[in-house]
Scaffold this active site. Structure first.
Site, PDB file in Angstrom:
ATOM      1  CB  CYS A 135       4.741  -3.057   5.284  1.00  0.00           C
ATOM      2  SG  CYS A 135       3.194  -3.854   4.811  1.00  0.00           S
ATOM      3  CG  HIS A 136       0.367  -1.262   7.205  1.00  0.00           C
ATOM      4  ND1 HIS A 136       0.476  -2.363   6.389  1.00  0.00           N
ATOM      5  CD2 HIS A 136      -0.868  -0.738   6.966  1.00  0.00           C
ATOM      6  CE1 HIS A 136      -0.648  -2.524   5.702  1.00  0.00           C
ATOM      7  NE2 HIS A 136      -1.476  -1.552   6.028  1.00  0.00           N
ATOM      8  N   GLY A 137       4.758   0.373   8.517  1.00  0.00           N
ATOM      9  CA  GLY A 137       5.630   1.042   9.471  1.00  0.00           C
ATOM     10  C   GLY A 137       5.646   2.561   9.342  1.00  0.00           C
TER      11      GLY A 137
END
Length: 252
Positions: free
Chosen positions: A178-180
């Site tokens: 995801c936003h990792g």
């Protein structure tokens, strides 16, 4: 009931939350989005339940019959307040089931606040160690869960960014969802790599020299990345396979 369980922390809350599929449809513009069965969650943390123990088969028999490809592997999970709970707990559960030991590293001691869909409080998670006190030599692999706020806080912390940069330099496996991947970008580690992420990160990643692709799981060298909670089943399978190739921490 455990004091840190999602049900305990969400008790008394009456907030109505959209389904995961509905929320992802809204944010991606895709209609008729259907999540894989293993990734579906109740609409509110107050209805979450912990897995029940099986009583029909002796525990020893179950443990002996389960493959444990990550036995003796130690995985660092780097996260802070705002982490998307399901993106941390589902991979951590998969790693545990494969025999790995995990440690949650964060910016501050105590507990971090988890979220559901970025919008709703989803309880707290206990921190095992400060990232400032952690050594990359003590871990075989690194997991970077998402949630918009979580990596946004981590990427402005010089200690957290330095830890990721040093970890990447070892060549050991790193997984982000995801936003990792924002943390891989902050560590200047994405150039000339194929990466996927939450769609809103694609321009940032391309501008940093990455080849952004829209696939549920992308494996490129030491990196394993996925786009969203909808990809968690495939992501969990992939990280077990990739982390199984990691050397045991401290081994010659």
């Amino acid at each position: 009931m455990h004091l840190n369980s999602p049900a305990a922390n969400a008790r008394g809350s009456k907030t109505k939350v959209p389904s995961v599929a509905a929320d992802l449809s809204r944010r991606t513009g895709q209609t008729n989005l259907v999540l894989p069965e293993r990734c579906r969650l109740p609409t509110h943390p107050s209805s979450w339940t912990w897995p029940r123990k099986r009583h029909d088969t002796p525990r020893e028999t179950l443990e002996l019959s389960m493959p444990r490809p990550l036995e003796d592997r130690k995985v660092a999970i780097l996260a802070t307040d705002g982490v998307e709970r399901v993106e941390l707990e589902l991979p951590r559960g998969a790693l545990y089931g494969a025999g790995a030991h995990t440690e949650l590293l964060s910016l501050h001691p105590g507990e971090i606040q988890a979220r559901q869909f970025d919008l709703v409080s989803a309880g707290t998670l206990p921190v095992d160690r400060l990232v400032a006190d952690a050594s990359v030599d003590g871990y075989d692999a690194l997991l970077l869960p998402g949630g918009t706020v979580n990596p946004d806080k981590l990427r402005i912390d010089t200690t957290a960014v330095a830890f990721v940069r040093e970890f990447v330099a070892t060549g050991k496996s790193v997984a982000a969802i995801c936003h990792g991947p924002w943390m891989l970008l902050a560590a200047d580690a994405v150039r000339d790599h194929r990466i996927t992420s939450w769609p809103s990160l694609q321009n940032d990643l391309r501008n940093a020299g990455a080849e952004w692709v829209d696939d549920e799981v992308v494996i490129d060298g030491q990196f394993t990345t996925s786009r969203s909670p909808a990809d968690l089943p495939a992501f969990c399978r992939a990280i077990i396979e990739q982390f199984a190739t990691a050397r045991v921490a401290g081994a010659p």
